[in-house]
Design an enzyme around this catalytic site. Structure first.
Site, PDB file in Angstrom:
ATOM      1  N   TYR A 103       7.636  21.565  -7.043  1.00 24.79           N
ATOM      2  CA  TYR A 103       6.365  21.844  -7.694  1.00 24.79           C
ATOM      3  C   TYR A 103       5.493  22.804  -6.897  1.00 24.79           C
ATOM      4  O   TYR A 103       5.386  22.691  -5.669  1.00 24.79           O
ATOM      5  CB  TYR A 103       5.590  20.535  -7.906  1.00 24.79           C
ATOM      6  CG  TYR A 103       6.224  19.638  -8.943  1.00 24.79           C
ATOM      7  CD1 TYR A 103       6.373  20.047 -10.261  1.00 24.79           C
ATOM      8  CD2 TYR A 103       6.677  18.372  -8.592  1.00 24.79           C
ATOM      9  CE1 TYR A 103       6.954  19.223 -11.214  1.00 24.79           C
ATOM     10  CE2 TYR A 103       7.254  17.532  -9.537  1.00 24.79           C
ATOM     11  CZ  TYR A 103       7.389  17.969 -10.855  1.00 24.79           C
ATOM     12  OH  TYR A 103       7.966  17.144 -11.786  1.00 24.79           O
ATOM     13  N   LYS A 156       5.182 -11.481   3.669  1.00 29.74           N
ATOM     14  CA  LYS A 156       4.349 -10.933   2.590  1.00 29.74           C
ATOM     15  C   LYS A 156       4.813  -9.522   2.232  1.00 29.74           C
ATOM     16  O   LYS A 156       5.549  -8.892   3.002  1.00 29.74           O
ATOM     17  CB  LYS A 156       2.883 -10.914   3.039  1.00 29.74           C
ATOM     18  CG  LYS A 156       2.608 -10.021   4.250  1.00 29.74           C
ATOM     19  CD  LYS A 156       1.190 -10.207   4.783  1.00 29.74           C
ATOM     20  CE  LYS A 156       0.961  -9.340   6.021  1.00 29.74           C
ATOM     21  NZ  LYS A 156      -0.357  -9.573   6.629  1.00 29.74           N
ATOM     22  N   ARG A 161     -12.860 -10.508   8.096  1.00 28.78           N
ATOM     23  CA  ARG A 161     -12.133 -10.564   6.821  1.00 28.78           C
ATOM     24  C   ARG A 161     -12.170 -11.956   6.195  1.00 28.78           C
ATOM     25  O   ARG A 161     -12.271 -12.085   4.987  1.00 28.78           O
ATOM     26  CB  ARG A 161     -10.684 -10.127   7.079  1.00 28.78           C
ATOM     27  CG  ARG A 161      -9.856  -9.928   5.845  1.00 28.78           C
ATOM     28  CD  ARG A 161      -8.545  -9.216   6.121  1.00 28.78           C
ATOM     29  NE  ARG A 161      -7.607 -10.001   6.912  1.00 28.78           N
ATOM     30  CZ  ARG A 161      -6.351  -9.621   7.172  1.00 28.78           C
ATOM     31  NH1 ARG A 161      -5.910  -8.450   6.726  1.00 28.78           N
ATOM     32  NH2 ARG A 161      -5.557 -10.370   7.898  1.00 28.78           N
ATOM     33  N   MET A 203       8.825  12.802  -7.913  1.00 30.29           N
ATOM     34  CA  MET A 203       8.830  11.356  -8.152  1.00 30.29           C
ATOM     35  C   MET A 203      10.204  10.727  -7.899  1.00 30.29           C
ATOM     36  O   MET A 203      10.304   9.630  -7.359  1.00 30.29           O
ATOM     37  CB  MET A 203       8.374  11.035  -9.579  1.00 30.29           C
ATOM     38  CG  MET A 203       8.110   9.551  -9.795  1.00 30.29           C
ATOM     39  SD  MET A 203       7.549   9.159 -11.448  1.00 30.29           S
ATOM     40  CE  MET A 203       5.895   9.807 -11.467  1.00 30.29           C
TER      41      MET A 203
HETATM   42  C1  LIG Z   1       0.001  -9.552   8.019  1.00 31.10           C
HETATM   43  C2  LIG Z   1      -0.490 -10.542   8.996  1.00 31.10           C
HETATM   44  C3  LIG Z   1       0.231 -10.767  10.172  1.00 31.10           C
HETATM   45  C4  LIG Z   1       1.437  -9.966  10.591  1.00 31.10           C
HETATM   46  O1  LIG Z   1       1.022  -8.861  11.346  1.00 31.10           O
HETATM   47  P1  LIG Z   1       2.054  -7.969  12.185  1.00 31.10           P
HETATM   48  O2  LIG Z   1       1.153  -7.105  12.971  1.00 31.10           O
HETATM   49  O3  LIG Z   1       2.882  -7.209  11.206  1.00 31.10           O
HETATM   50  O4  LIG Z   1       2.852  -8.879  13.027  1.00 31.10           O
HETATM   51  C5  LIG Z   1      -0.221 -11.777  11.004  1.00 31.10           C
HETATM   52  N1  LIG Z   1      -1.321 -12.490  10.704  1.00 31.10           N
HETATM   53  C6  LIG Z   1      -2.049 -12.281   9.591  1.00 31.10           C
HETATM   54  C7  LIG Z   1      -3.249 -13.114   9.330  1.00 31.10           C
HETATM   55  C8  LIG Z   1      -1.674 -11.282   8.702  1.00 31.10           C
HETATM   56  O5  LIG Z   1      -2.396 -11.064   7.612  1.00 31.10           O
END
Ligand SMILES: *Cc1c(COP(=O)(O)O)cnc(C)c1O
Length: 368
Positions: A263, A39, A137, A312
């Site tokens: 800046y 992701k 969550r 930036m």
């Molecule tokens: C992002 C995520 C992970 C990965 O977590 P890491 O700590 O980076 O290994 C695992 N499980 C879920 C449900 C996540 O959202």
């Protein structure tokens, strides 16, 4: 490898180091399958480059956050199936069913909708029951589990392929984490009275080396895949860095004494100062929060302090101590010499925030 000579900033990704990091976990947990989390641009490494580099590995799923990310994994031509980690909108379920992607289940209503889509498309829908053991969550609460297994077992178009949960404090609350693990163990036992559940997963990077959850047979690997373990462990030193952020000097000048830099003049020279301008800024993901924190870059074999605020597109660094520096010279912004943990501490954030901030403007260069 791509020609980087005209890049102002780029991220070099070492895909061999990723495969190595997966193998380190495999050696420690040989009985566990692996989900590689890709992701958020594969934690800044670039989704397509990473999934293509890992598609021949022994990986069960590619973990993604959104349908758009699942689509990118699919379009990259991957053999390995995307797994959407969080809840999905009702309107997203159709595409999940059509592609056979894996999704999480947080309620019986979702399951019934998936089941009717499975009937419509004449496809099995592969789902993993999400259990909220304390993250707050997503998922079913443990109290909602009695009877769920039977109800799901009656949905003939569903393949309830797994069960999972997520730890909320594995790196700093050991006793709460053990409570979550026990809660997950009870949930698995309960659900297994009516479902086979071939995939059972709980631990991600902060837990894989430090906790054991006996009922599990898969781990989800994000940070560790990218070379960063959030918990102290003897295995950490075996992990390899996977990303190096580089940028080039664009200009070198000598500023006179008492001259403001960047800046708002939060830095003022205290004598004639050799200053190199470097082509990276917060628009590339070099966080503005790093301004005036002692941040440094590694250039021509030594560290050069960043002067004043990050802008930036550019930063200024003190190169007075360097014998030679000229436009085009390459500075390491983050990597072996400037670990992401160092930037994390200076910017008062978490490592994943640093790494996922690398923006789309920064080309990713993959070394096999
Ligand atoms: C992002 C995520 C992970 C990965 O977590 P890491 O700590 O980076 O290994 C695992 N499980 C879920 C449900 C996540 O959202």
């Amino acid at each position: 490898m791509q020609d980087t000579s005209l890049y102002r900033a780029w991220a070099q990704v070492d895909t061999d180091a990723m495969r190595h990091n997966l193998r380190v976990v495999k050696r420690v947990l040989p009985g566990h399958k692996q989900m590689a989390i890709v992701k958020a641009e594969a934690y800044g490494h670039g989704i397509e480059g990473v999934v293509k580099a890992l598609d021949n590995e022994d990986i069960a799923f590619f973990g993604v956050a959104t349908i758009a990310e699942a689509q990118r994994v699919h379009d990259a031509g991957c053999r390995i199936c995307p797994f959407i980690l969080g809840p999905c909108f009702p309107a997203e379920r159709e595409i999940i069913v059509q592609h056979g992607w894996r999704a999480a289940l947080s309620s019986l209503e979702e399951a019934e909708h998936f089941n009717s889509l499975g009937r419509l498309y004449n496809k099995k829908v592969h789902l993993h029951i999400s259990v909220d053991t304390g993250m707050g969550r997503a998922g079913l609460l443990p109290n909602d589990l009695p009877g769920i297994g039977e109800a799901l077992g009656n949905c003939e178009h569903l393949d309830i392929e797994g069960v999972y949960s997520h730890l909320s404090a594995a790196s700093d609350d050991i006793s709460f984490t053990h409570r979550q693990i026990r809660s997950f163990e009870r949930a698995v036992k309960e659900l297994q009275t009516s479902l086979a559940l071939p995939y059972r997963h709980l631990c991600s990077s902060s837990a894989v080396f430090n906790y054991s959850a006996p009922s599990t047979n898969m781990v989800r690997l994000g940070r560790i895949l990218y070379g960063y373990s959030p918990m102290p462990s003897p295995y950490n030193k075996e992990l390899r860095n996977t990303l190096t952020l580089y940028s080039r000097v664009t200009l070198v000048r000598t500023l006179p004494d008492n001259h403001g830099v960047s800046y708002n003049h939060t830095y003022i020279t205290t004598g004639p100062t050799r200053v190199a301008t470097i082509g990276i800024g917060f628009g590339d993901g070099y966080l503005h929060y790093l301004s005036n924190t002692g941040a440094r870059v590694y250039l021509n074999g030594s560290y050069c302090p960043v002067l004043g605020r990050i802008t930036m597109d550019q930063i200024m660094v003190d190169v007075s101590h360097l014998s030679a520096v000229e436009p085009g010279d390459v500075a390491e912004i983050m990597g072996e010499n400037v670990p992401w943990q160092e930037l994390t501490t200076r910017a008062r954030t978490i490592p994943s925030n640093v790494i996922t901030s690398i923006s789309a403007r920064v080309p990713r260069v993959y070394v096999p």
